[in-house]
Design a protein around this motif. Structure first.
Motif, PDB file in Angstrom:
ATOM      1  N   ALA A   1       0.941  -1.192   0.025  1.00 23.19           N
ATOM      2  CA  ALA A   1      -0.052   0.072   0.047  1.00 23.19           C
ATOM      3  C   ALA A   1       0.934   1.069   0.032  1.00 23.19           C
ATOM      4  O   ALA A   1       1.993   1.348   0.324  1.00 23.19           O
ATOM      5  N   LEU A   2       0.112   2.377  -0.515  1.00 18.41           N
ATOM      6  CA  LEU A   2       0.813   3.627  -0.364  1.00 18.41           C
ATOM      7  C   LEU A   2       0.047   4.638   0.072  1.00 18.41           C
ATOM      8  O   LEU A   2      -1.079   4.659  -0.172  1.00 18.41           O
ATOM      9  N   ASP A   3       0.393   5.651   0.844  1.00 19.33           N
ATOM     10  CA  ASP A   3      -0.116   6.893   1.154  1.00 19.33           C
ATOM     11  C   ASP A   3       0.610   8.043   1.114  1.00 19.33           C
ATOM     12  O   ASP A   3       1.862   7.827   1.623  1.00 19.33           O
ATOM     13  N   ALA A   4       0.129   9.362   0.924  1.00 21.16           N
ATOM     14  CA  ALA A   4       0.855  10.444   0.821  1.00 21.16           C
ATOM     15  C   ALA A   4       1.134  10.924   2.215  1.00 21.16           C
ATOM     16  O   ALA A   4       1.917  11.754   2.518  1.00 21.16           O
ATOM     17  N   GLU A   5       0.267  10.621   3.191  1.00 16.85           N
ATOM     18  CA  GLU A   5       0.302  11.217   4.668  1.00 16.85           C
ATOM     19  C   GLU A   5       0.920  10.112   5.469  1.00 16.85           C
ATOM     20  O   GLU A   5       0.174   9.198   5.784  1.00 16.85           O
ATOM     21  N   PRO A   6       1.844  10.569   6.454  1.00 16.69           N
ATOM     22  CA  PRO A   6       2.576   9.405   7.376  1.00 16.69           C
ATOM     23  C   PRO A   6       1.266   8.930   8.232  1.00 16.69           C
ATOM     24  O   PRO A   6       1.363   7.701   8.661  1.00 16.69           O
ATOM     25  N   GLY A   7       0.678   9.728   8.759  1.00 17.07           N
ATOM     26  CA  GLY A   7      -0.585   9.643   9.825  1.00 17.07           C
ATOM     27  C   GLY A   7      -1.209   8.431   8.969  1.00 17.07           C
ATOM     28  O   GLY A   7      -1.800   7.738   9.876  1.00 17.07           O
ATOM     29  N   MET A   8      -1.567   8.545   7.860  1.00 13.03           N
ATOM     30  CA  MET A   8      -2.410   7.569   7.281  1.00 13.03           C
ATOM     31  C   MET A   8      -1.949   6.282   7.156  1.00 13.03           C
ATOM     32  O   MET A   8      -2.397   5.358   7.426  1.00 13.03           O
ATOM     33  N   ALA A   9      -0.659   6.143   6.818  1.00  9.03           N
ATOM     34  CA  ALA A   9       0.114   4.995   6.752  1.00  9.03           C
ATOM     35  C   ALA A   9       0.026   4.231   8.239  1.00  9.03           C
ATOM     36  O   ALA A   9      -0.216   3.147   8.341  1.00  9.03           O
ATOM     37  N   GLU A  10       0.502   5.044   9.247  1.00 10.35           N
ATOM     38  CA  GLU A  10       0.295   4.649  10.443  1.00 10.35           C
ATOM     39  C   GLU A  10      -1.082   3.889  10.941  1.00 10.35           C
ATOM     40  O   GLU A  10      -1.178   2.784  11.767  1.00 10.35           O
ATOM     41  N   VAL A  11      -2.161   4.810  10.773  1.00  7.11           N
ATOM     42  CA  VAL A  11      -3.591   4.111  10.789  1.00  7.11           C
ATOM     43  C   VAL A  11      -3.883   2.767  10.150  1.00  7.11           C
ATOM     44  O   VAL A  11      -4.336   1.804  10.550  1.00  7.11           O
ATOM     45  N   ALA A  12      -3.456   2.873   8.856  1.00  7.31           N
ATOM     46  CA  ALA A  12      -3.484   1.605   8.149  1.00  7.31           C
ATOM     47  C   ALA A  12      -2.573   0.541   8.696  1.00  7.31           C
ATOM     48  O   ALA A  12      -3.280  -0.746   8.652  1.00  7.31           O
TER      49      ALA A  12
END
Length: 268
Positions: free
Chosen positions: A70-81
């Motif tokens: 998976a990818l996300d531009a927002e580090p916080g989103m990556a943490e939640v994922a």
């Protein structure tokens, strides 16, 4: 003067992962299974979830037996994922950056992410690059301009007489938010067998909860605009919101807000 769109998007989403998960993710979650079906994600599929947000697409893909990155531009989103999908391989990257090798995936999908990039054509070209020949792409986006669940707070802002801020840019994807233009965009990126369908549903929610998550949580541009206002102006927006949302009654004091999206599929 309006900011660069990609710069604005990074500022917009910084620190908003938990608020997005509590609110808008329950709307976009409706499209998770149709998106994965369109991408042909099944047991053993090597799958890339682009713009994973809280990881709901990845979680369902893992449940199907796919091997997921998976990818996300927002580090916080990556943490939640990572919290929602233990062991998930999540990279932080801003489209069109896709930090994987050519032809690495059988399927690539993005749930309401293509409308958040500054250059949709370049992003699509990169997604095509990491697909193997014959691999499948699936993307969802909102019908533009936003209406129903996406447009009620915006309508209230306008009815309250609050102008659009000069520094907030329009989304470059705006011109592609209808089926013919979206299909053309995907085809021009080199995909074949491209099909686009419109998908509509109702988001049933308590209207006060939607005010909190759709207007006061600073998620999305509408939330940013409301968050900049003084208390008197916010109250005026809320009055307009109450009048607008009362036209969508459901049971037990809730409202049923219409949602309108596009689902595109194509083959590498």
């Amino acid at each position: 003067m309006a900011k660069d769109f990609d710069v604005y998007e990074r500022e917009l989403w910084a620190g908003r992962a938990d608020a997005y998960e509590r609110g808008f993710a329950h709307v976009t979650g409706y499209m998770v299974e149709p998106l994965l079906d369109a991408a042909g994600v099944a047991d053993g599929t090597r799958f890339l979830d682009v713009g994973t947000g809280p990881g709901f697409v990845s979680r369902e893909a893992v449940r199907r037996g796919a091997r997921v990155s998976a990818l996300d531009a927002e580090p916080g989103m990556a943490e939640v994922a990572r919290r929602n999908v233990p062991g998930l391989d999540v990279r932080v990257a801003v489209l069109p950056e896709v930090p994987f090798a050519d032809g690495e995936f059988d399927a690539v999908a993005g749930n309401f992410v293509i409308n958040h990039v500054g250059d949709p054509g370049r992003a699509l070209a990169e997604l095509r690059r990491v697909l193997r020949p014959g691999g499948r792409l699936a993307l969802s986006c909102w019908v533009m301009p936003g209406s129903g669940v996406l447009g009620i707070v915006r309508q209230a802002i306008e009815e309250a007489g609050v102008p659009w801020p000069d520094d907030i840019p329009d989304a470059p994807f705006m011109e592609y938010g209808e089926a013919v233009a979206f299909r053309r965009l995907v085809m021009e990126a080199g995909f074949g067998e491209v099909a686009v369908e419109e998908v509509s549903w109702e988001h049933v929610v308590d209207p006060e909860e939607w005010w909190k998550t759709g207007a006061l949580s600073r998620v999305g541009t509408n939330g940013v605009i409301v968050g900049r206002q003084d208390a008197k102006t916010v109250a005026r927006i809320k009055g307009a919101y109450d009048a607008i949302i009362s036209a969508y009654p459901a049971k037990d004091g809730e409202v049923a807000l219409p949602a309108h999206a596009l689902l595109a599929g194509g083959v590498r």
